[in-house]
Design a protein around this motif. Structure first.
Motif, PDB file in Angstrom:
ATOM      1  N   LEU A  11      25.250  35.942 -41.954  1.00 53.01           N
ATOM      2  CA  LEU A  11      25.828  36.971 -40.787  1.00 53.01           C
ATOM      3  C   LEU A  11      24.828  37.585 -40.040  1.00 53.01           C
ATOM      4  O   LEU A  11      24.989  38.024 -38.887  1.00 53.01           O
ATOM      5  N   SER A  12      23.982  38.227 -41.066  1.00 55.68           N
ATOM      6  CA  SER A  12      22.665  38.845 -40.316  1.00 55.68           C
ATOM      7  C   SER A  12      22.074  38.177 -39.353  1.00 55.68           C
ATOM      8  O   SER A  12      21.551  38.522 -38.451  1.00 55.68           O
ATOM      9  N   SER A  13      21.777  36.807 -39.650  1.00 56.06           N
ATOM     10  CA  SER A  13      21.025  35.805 -38.852  1.00 56.06           C
ATOM     11  C   SER A  13      21.829  35.650 -37.616  1.00 56.06           C
ATOM     12  O   SER A  13      21.150  35.551 -36.630  1.00 56.06           O
ATOM     13  N   ALA A  14      23.003  35.504 -37.708  1.00 59.60           N
ATOM     14  CA  ALA A  14      24.081  35.015 -36.686  1.00 59.60           C
ATOM     15  C   ALA A  14      23.839  36.527 -35.591  1.00 59.60           C
ATOM     16  O   ALA A  14      23.884  36.171 -34.463  1.00 59.60           O
ATOM     17  N   LEU A  15      23.988  37.728 -36.178  1.00 53.57           N
ATOM     18  CA  LEU A  15      24.020  38.740 -35.511  1.00 53.57           C
ATOM     19  C   LEU A  15      22.800  38.854 -34.623  1.00 53.57           C
ATOM     20  O   LEU A  15      22.646  39.431 -33.699  1.00 53.57           O
ATOM     21  N   ASN A  16      21.713  38.612 -35.304  1.00 53.06           N
ATOM     22  CA  ASN A  16      20.426  38.808 -34.863  1.00 53.06           C
ATOM     23  C   ASN A  16      19.994  37.687 -33.607  1.00 53.06           C
ATOM     24  O   ASN A  16      19.558  38.040 -32.529  1.00 53.06           O
ATOM     25  N   ILE A  17      20.571  36.638 -33.457  1.00 57.33           N
ATOM     26  CA  ILE A  17      20.923  35.650 -32.345  1.00 57.33           C
ATOM     27  C   ILE A  17      21.466  36.408 -31.124  1.00 57.33           C
ATOM     28  O   ILE A  17      21.073  36.306 -30.084  1.00 57.33           O
ATOM     29  N   PHE A  18      22.487  37.072 -31.343  1.00 56.25           N
ATOM     30  CA  PHE A  18      23.008  37.774 -30.136  1.00 56.25           C
ATOM     31  C   PHE A  18      22.872  39.085 -29.922  1.00 56.25           C
ATOM     32  O   PHE A  18      23.604  39.864 -29.382  1.00 56.25           O
ATOM     33  N   ALA A  19      21.563  39.633 -30.458  1.00 53.88           N
ATOM     34  CA  ALA A  19      21.377  41.149 -30.278  1.00 53.88           C
ATOM     35  C   ALA A  19      20.662  41.327 -28.916  1.00 53.88           C
ATOM     36  O   ALA A  19      20.213  42.415 -28.758  1.00 53.88           O
ATOM     37  N   GLN A  20      20.650  40.127 -28.061  1.00 56.56           N
ATOM     38  CA  GLN A  20      19.955  40.711 -26.777  1.00 56.56           C
ATOM     39  C   GLN A  20      20.651  41.717 -26.112  1.00 56.56           C
ATOM     40  O   GLN A  20      21.781  41.398 -25.973  1.00 56.56           O
ATOM     41  N   LYS A  21      19.925  42.371 -25.214  1.00 55.05           N
ATOM     42  CA  LYS A  21      20.543  43.234 -24.434  1.00 55.05           C
ATOM     43  C   LYS A  21      19.731  43.816 -23.179  1.00 55.05           C
ATOM     44  O   LYS A  21      18.415  43.323 -23.157  1.00 55.05           O
ATOM     45  N   ILE A  22      20.310  44.242 -22.500  1.00 53.96           N
ATOM     46  CA  ILE A  22      19.505  44.812 -21.095  1.00 53.96           C
ATOM     47  C   ILE A  22      18.890  46.055 -21.411  1.00 53.96           C
ATOM     48  O   ILE A  22      19.696  46.988 -21.722  1.00 53.96           O
ATOM     49  N   GLU A  23      17.474  46.178 -21.413  1.00 49.91           N
ATOM     50  CA  GLU A  23      16.959  47.456 -21.761  1.00 49.91           C
ATOM     51  C   GLU A  23      16.992  48.442 -20.492  1.00 49.91           C
ATOM     52  O   GLU A  23      16.977  49.786 -20.921  1.00 49.91           O
TER      53      GLU A  23
END
Length: 191
Positions: A11-23
């Motif tokens: 789960l932590s690996s999957a969440l990390n993949i989708f952690a992109q955001k507009i800074e």
């Protein structure tokens, strides 16, 4: 217990993949809109050089068609590091075709930053060269990246991917930028 640990890791690996955001999504005083996405790690634990990547966009005025996209590629080294003006980034795609991108200016860190860890003191050098990329190239990169090579004055730095991290990150950030650009924003917003 072992199953729980494996599930949490997955789960932590999957969440990390989708952690992109507009800074940042801001206008300057000339009306240019700058959209910066977060730098995301594309490293493996055994990498000698650590890479982070992000996709960013500049929109000139209200012209929704006049958009420049840039790939930011941060890397670290234990020696002074320079990517020369015209320095190349080679991107080998999943279909073995190669995209070549170039920098417009020199990027260099000759001073470094002194750091310490467990009574070990060392100097870390970090640069973030910027490579302009077209929408066609972004879409090709989104299909998957096998390997990259960054031209530096030290040596060419290669990074091979067992799983495509770079293409997934840039694809997700491209979607974020397109979504942000579809929303009208003006210089006076957030004033």
């Amino acid at each position: 217990m072992k199953k729980i640990v494996i599930l949490l890791f997955a789960l932590s690996s999957a969440l990390n993949i989708f952690a992109q955001k507009i800074e940042s999504d801001k206008f300057d005083d000339k009306g240019y809109r700058y959209i910066y996405c977060s730098l995301e790690s594309i490293r493996s634990m055994m990498d000698k050089y650590v890479f982070f990547v992000s996709l960013n966009a500049i929109q000139s005025g209200s012209d929704t068609e006049d958009i420049i996209y840039d790939i930011f590629l941060r890397t670290n080294a234990n020696a002074p590091l320079t990517v020369p003006k015209g320095g190349r980034l080679l991107i080998k795609l999943q279909n073995d075709s190669i995209i070549e991108l170039k920098t417009d200016i020199e990027f260099s860190d000759k001073i470094g930053k002194v750091q310490h860890s467990n009574s070990l003191v060392y100097t870390n050098y970090s640069i973030t060269p910027i490579f302009t990329v077209t929408t066609d190239q972004i879409e090709k990169i989104s299909m998957g990246v096998k390997k990259i090579r960054l031209e530096t004055t030290l040596e060419p730095i290669d990074k091979e991917f067992r799983k495509d991290k770079m293409g997934k990150i840039l694809s997700a950030e491209y979607d974020l930028i397109k979504s942000a650009l579809s929303q009208k924003k003006s210089f006076s917003d957030d004033f």
